[in-house]
Design an enzyme around this catalytic site. Structure first.
Site, PDB file in Angstrom:
ATOM      1  N   THR A 123      -2.921   6.485   1.495  1.00 23.17           N
ATOM      2  CA  THR A 123      -3.521   5.322   2.548  1.00 23.17           C
ATOM      3  C   THR A 123      -2.701   4.355   2.624  1.00 23.17           C
ATOM      4  O   THR A 123      -2.198   3.553   1.446  1.00 23.17           O
ATOM      5  CB  THR A 123      -4.892   5.268   1.878  1.00 23.17           C
ATOM      6  N   ASP A 124      -3.082   4.115   3.682  1.00 17.89           N
ATOM      7  CA  ASP A 124      -2.208   3.043   4.309  1.00 17.89           C
ATOM      8  C   ASP A 124      -2.894   2.074   4.001  1.00 17.89           C
ATOM      9  O   ASP A 124      -2.404   0.646   3.715  1.00 17.89           O
ATOM     10  CB  ASP A 124      -2.511   2.899   5.778  1.00 17.89           C
ATOM     11  N   GLU A 125      -4.197   1.598   2.899  1.00 20.16           N
ATOM     12  CA  GLU A 125      -4.374   0.373   2.667  1.00 20.16           C
ATOM     13  C   GLU A 125      -4.416  -0.207   1.401  1.00 20.16           C
ATOM     14  O   GLU A 125      -4.146  -1.341   1.296  1.00 20.16           O
ATOM     15  CB  GLU A 125      -6.340   1.163   2.054  1.00 20.16           C
ATOM     16  N   TYR A 150     -10.753   0.222  -4.332  1.00 16.17           N
ATOM     17  CA  TYR A 150     -10.253   1.631  -4.071  1.00 16.17           C
ATOM     18  C   TYR A 150      -8.895   1.345  -3.402  1.00 16.17           C
ATOM     19  O   TYR A 150      -8.432   3.078  -4.300  1.00 16.17           O
ATOM     20  CB  TYR A 150     -11.268   2.021  -2.269  1.00 16.17           C
ATOM     21  N   LYS A 154      -5.963   3.098  -6.148  1.00 14.48           N
ATOM     22  CA  LYS A 154      -4.465   4.658  -4.965  1.00 14.48           C
ATOM     23  C   LYS A 154      -3.364   3.836  -4.594  1.00 14.48           C
ATOM     24  O   LYS A 154      -2.255   5.119  -5.241  1.00 14.48           O
ATOM     25  CB  LYS A 154      -4.953   5.063  -3.139  1.00 14.48           C
TER      26      LYS A 154
END
Ligand code: NAD
Ligand code: TYD
Length: 336
Positions: A123-125, A150, A154
């Site tokens: 993810t970009d997060e 989260y 990741k």
């Protein structure tokens, strides 16, 4: 190809399996999924009898099972994860277990069984948050700065995947994509939650001032990008995938959805903000565009209309999901 897909009963994984078997009917897919609250075999109804598809109910943390499946696989595409930020704020434990430990178990099995490609969906997060109204975007050289349990889990998994390439020469690729939307997305995420609340005549909860920005990617465009990475991507490389070129705030998206569904803004309800809420995400996806020729096929408005249409026409799917533990989660997160 003999592909082991993990988390294929979830939103993106199920779209990917349907996409893949349609485009490459000679390939075989084994789908390993633990069927958590987010896993739903109904998503795969159209291909469940396909002789090139097999479902295995199991956990990616189960070393023995994963090893057995890996011994008969040449490619792994790893979607399985706990994926919702709000749930990671309520309880981080399953995020560490599945996203970090589970990824490690898969990597070990991939290494032992000399898998030809391990593709990790991320993810970009992991990059943290950008400033509102800045022109900055997450790019190939943006340092990691995850800010929720989260995104931290990741980020940890991404680092471990890269380490297996550097240390053991495992042929990996990684993609960090932006917020997906489209058919089969569990209605805890922003867009399907809004659509399903509107269908039920309920208010739409908007966190804080609603001026948060995400980069939105239609799930079919995401599947095409993974396809290109598997076919033509450079081993060891990370690709960023985004769907937009201009910022669009959460509140603008809700207003668009309300307009498309023939409702007015009175259905918006501003609610308490998420702790540590990342202000803005934006992705520079020029590398995958230049190197693999990918760009999104869908524009946001067209994809949003198609998504709304899908939820309207799949009310039984939606009703079944909402009859489970969903109500319990909804009350914990949003109150009565
Ligand atoms: P999802 O929550 O809809 O589905 C996750 C799937 O993984 C479910 O079917 C679940 O049963 C399965 N799963 C969970 N724990 C498992 C375990 N221990 N063993 C086996 N299966 C398990 O998630 P999604 O939205 O489809 O996301 C897929 C991947 O894409 C995730 O890795 C996520 O981090 C990443 N991603 C998602 C988005 C998004 O907008 N949805 C954006 C960027 C990246
Ligand atoms: P979400 O779909 O949870 O994805 P992520 O947090 O991983 O980006 O949320 C997208 C945006 O919508 C995010 O800024 C939080 C916001 N949001 C709301 O305003 N209300 C909601 O009920 C939800 C679920 C999200």
């Amino acid at each position: 190809m003999r592909i082991l897909v993990t988390g294929g009963a979830g939103f993106i994984g199920s779209n990917f399996i349907i996409y893949w078997l349609k485009k490459y009917p000679q390939d075989t897919i084994v789908n390993l999924d633990a069927l958590t609250y987010a896993g739903n075999l109904e998503n795969l109804k159209t291909i469940e009898k396909n002789p090139h598809y097999e479902f295995v109910h199991g956990n990616i943390c189960d070393t023995q099972l994963v090893n057995k499946l890996a011994s008969n696989t040449d490619t792994m595409v790893h979607f399985a994860a706990e994926s919702h930020v709000d749930r990671s704020i309520i309880d981080a434990a399953p995020f560490i277990k599945t996203n970090v430990e589970g990824t490690y178990v898969l990597l070990e099995a991939a290494r032992k069984n000399k898998i030809l490609r391990f593709h990790h969906i991320s993810t970009d997060e992991v990059f943290g948050a950008l400033k509102l109204d800045s022109k900055e975007k997450f790019g190939d050289h943006t340092p990691y700065n995850p800010r929720s349990p989260y995104s931290a889990s990741k980020a940890a998994s991404d680092h471990i995947v890269r380490a297996y390439h550097t240390t053991y020469n495992l042929p990996i690729t990684i993609s960090n994509c932006s917020n997906n939307f489209g058919p089969f997305q569990f209605p805890e995420k922003f867009i399907p939650l809004a659509i399903s609340n509107i269908i039920e005549g309920k208010k739409v909860p908007v966190y804080g001032d609603g001026l948060y920005v995400r980069d939105w990617l239609y799930v079919d465009d995401h599947c095409r990008a993974i396809d290109l990475i598997l076919q033509k991507g450079e081993v060891g490389k990370t690709y960023l995938i985004g769907g937009l070129t201009e910022d669009i705030s959460n509140i603008k998206i809700i207003k668009k959805i309300l307009r498309i569904m023939g409702k007015d803004d009175n259905q918006i309800e501003y609610v308490k903000d998420r702790p540590g809420h990342d202000r803005r995400y934006a992705i520079d996806w020029s590398t995958i565009h230049k190197e693999l020729g990918w760009s999104p096929n869908y524009n946001f408005d067209q994809a949003l209309e198609e998504t709304i249409d899908w939820y309207k026409h799949n009310s039984i799917w939606l009703k079944r999901i909402k009859s489970g533990t969903y109500t319990e989660y909804y009350q914990t997160q949003y109150g009565k």
